[in-house]
Write a protein that holds these residues in place. Structure first.
Motif, PDB file in Angstrom:
ATOM      1  N   SER A 209      -0.353 -12.871  -5.631  1.00  0.00           N
ATOM      2  CA  SER A 209       0.102 -14.114  -6.261  1.00  0.00           C
ATOM      3  C   SER A 209      -1.043 -15.083  -6.472  1.00  0.00           C
ATOM      4  CB  SER A 209       1.143 -14.789  -5.381  1.00  0.00           C
ATOM      5  OG  SER A 209       2.080 -13.862  -4.971  1.00  0.00           O
TER       6      SER A 209
ATOM      7  N   PRO B  44       0.825  -1.223   0.000  1.00  0.00           N
ATOM      8  CA  PRO B  44       0.000   0.000   0.000  1.00  0.00           C
ATOM      9  C   PRO B  44       0.854   1.266   0.000  1.00  0.00           C
ATOM     10  CG  PRO B  44      -0.585  -1.466   1.835  1.00  0.00           C
ATOM     11  CD  PRO B  44       0.696  -1.965   1.247  1.00  0.00           C
TER      12      PRO B  44
ATOM     13  N   SER C 276      -0.723  -0.304  -9.408  1.00  0.00           N
ATOM     14  CA  SER C 276      -0.882  -1.658  -9.942  1.00  0.00           C
ATOM     15  C   SER C 276      -1.185  -2.605  -8.796  1.00  0.00           C
ATOM     16  CB  SER C 276       0.436  -2.054 -10.629  1.00  0.00           C
ATOM     17  OG  SER C 276       0.627  -3.444 -10.623  1.00  0.00           O
TER      18      SER C 276
END
Ligand code: AMP
Ligand code: ZN
Length: 430
Positions: A238, A214, A234
């Motif tokens: 995972s 963040p 972005s």
């Protein structure tokens, strides 16, 4: 510019039709191929045919990080092992990591999503991407790498670290785009500054993609000013392929989430009920296209909200706000809930604050914010230093409602991070 225009500007009705079809298909595959999910469906007495609308997703079981750990290594595969071509693991902080598997088709699909993202920010065939995320078991670098190659641009697989070499690569090859974590970007900007490198004058940088942890709007603005570039947020994890889940377009007002690939829910983390659009909650994601290891209603623990309006860029896929933090990042001091993010936002908006900070928690709820400030403040003028300290303390207090100790440090004092930064050091239970 679009990468796959038909799907990026698709009507909401058509998108939802595709989502329902893909959801039903995913559920069937999980029910018949993954014993873990088969059992979960039986536990709640559900058959694949019971899911008739997108709203029915609420009847489905959640998947948690613990489920991934308990089924480590191969337990959640939905295809025979022979069809898997790549393994990634996720940065588990405790215990076993989480294993994520990709088939050829999954690799291709994740690259397509990155291609959409890059083109959405204006990337053209002459762009050069310096990929400063960690290569290896993490998804961050490789998934971006394959996506950038799909677009057809030059990728420099720099990996993180060795900041002087990074700068040399930028100079020698004329990198125009960077991909890195916000904490490393702050450090990079500081090193450039200390070496007298003026990016606007000495480098060819145009934009950077920042994610994996963040950061606040204040940090974006600070970095855009220091580096003279556009910074795009972005988001990915995972468990959902890594980067390319949600990405900002050139309007930089929230991240488009690729809803043909991910079904998003925003839930109240306490009640597990959906919150109204525009309200913050935990992001819960279901993969819609994944072949090797589909996941149903994955609890990301990330807090964000859906931005209700449509975007000026014409894309119909919804946007999510900046990730406010993770449910687990929250800490409590003197009865007040605090996210590290709130502290970052305050610090990065104060003139004189440099690039690095850490929050230390000690017994009896003692909280110290250690923050690096610009070198000029150490010129012997104590009053100037004290004035900055009280400004920082006051601003923090009005944001988090408790008064922390503030310690001002010279640049370069705190540990730097090339990947995800450790912002909170909690020594309360030692
Ligand atoms: P990983 O397990 O290493 O794939 O990390 C994924 C996590 O990183 C996400 O669940 C988020 O908590 C965090 N993350 C990734 N991208 C962002 C972003 N743009 N903003 C905030 N947090 C992010
Ligand atoms: Zn947009």
């Amino acid at each position: 510019m679009f990468w796959q225009e038909e799907i990026e500007v698709i009507s909401r009705e058509e998108l939802q039709r595709i989502q329902l079809y893909s959801l039903q298909e995913t559920i069937r595959r999980l029910y018949y191929n993954v014993p873990f999910y088969n059992q979960k469906f039986r536990d709640v007495n559900l058959k694949p045919d019971d899911i008739k609308s997108l709203e029915d997703i609420q009847r489905l079981p959640f998947t948690t990080r613990d489920d991934l750990r308990e089924n480590y290594p191969y337990g959640l595969l939905a295809v025979p092992r022979e069809k898997i071509v790549r393994l990634h693991t996720s940065s588990g902080t405790t215990g076993k990591p989480k294993a994520i598997f990709f088939t050829k088709k999954d690799i291709d699909q994740s690259a397509e999503l990155i291609a959409r993202c890059l083109i959405m920010t204006g990337v053209k065939s002459d762009d050069i991407l310096q990929n400063m995320m960690t290569y290896g078991l993490f998804t961050g670098a490789l998934v971006m790498h394959y996506g950038a190659e799909k677009v057809g641009i030059l990728v420099i697989p720099a990996g993180p670290g060795n900041t002087e070499r990074q700068i040399a690569l930028m100079q020698d090859f004329g990198s125009t785009c960077l991909h890195l974590t916000p904490s490393y970007a702050l450090y990079l900007a500081e090193v450039m500054d200390s070496k007298g490198i003026v990016p606007q004058r000495d480098l060819s940088l145009r934009r950077a993609y920042l994610g994996a942890e963040p950061y606040s709007e204040e940090t974006r603005i600070k970095l855009e000013n220091m580096l003279g570039i556009d910074i795009y947020n972005s988001y990915g994890l995972s468990e959902m392929n890594g980067p390319g889940v949600a990405f900002e377009c050139k309007y930089k007002d929230g991240m488009h989430i690729w809803e043909d690939n991910f079904l998003i829910e925003v839930l109240d983390p306490d009640t597990d009920e959906p919150v109204p659009e525009g309200q913050e909650g935990e992001i819960v994601l279901t993969t819609l296209k994944r072949e090797g290891m589909p996941l149903l209603r994955y609890r990301t623990k990330d807090i964000a909200k859906i931005i209700p309006d449509t975007c000026r860029c014409g894309r119909t896929h919804k946007r999510i706000s900046r990730i406010f933090g993770r449910v687990d990042d929250m800490f409590i001091v003197r009865g007040v809930n605090i996210f590290p993010q709130q502290i970052e936002r305050v610090l990065m908006g104060i003139k004189g604050v440099a690039q690095n900070y850490q929050i230390h928690l000690e017994a009896y709820d003692k909280m110290t914010v250690k923050v690096e400030i610009e070198q000029d403040f150490f010129d012997g003028n104590i009053e100037k230093l004290l004035a900055l300290k009280s400004r920082i303390t006051e601003k923090l207090k009005s944001e988090i409602l408790v008064t922390p100790q503030v310690e001002l440090l010279e640049p370069g004092t705190l540990p730097i991070s090339e990947g995800k930064a450790q912002r909170v050091i909690d020594n309360r239970n030692l």
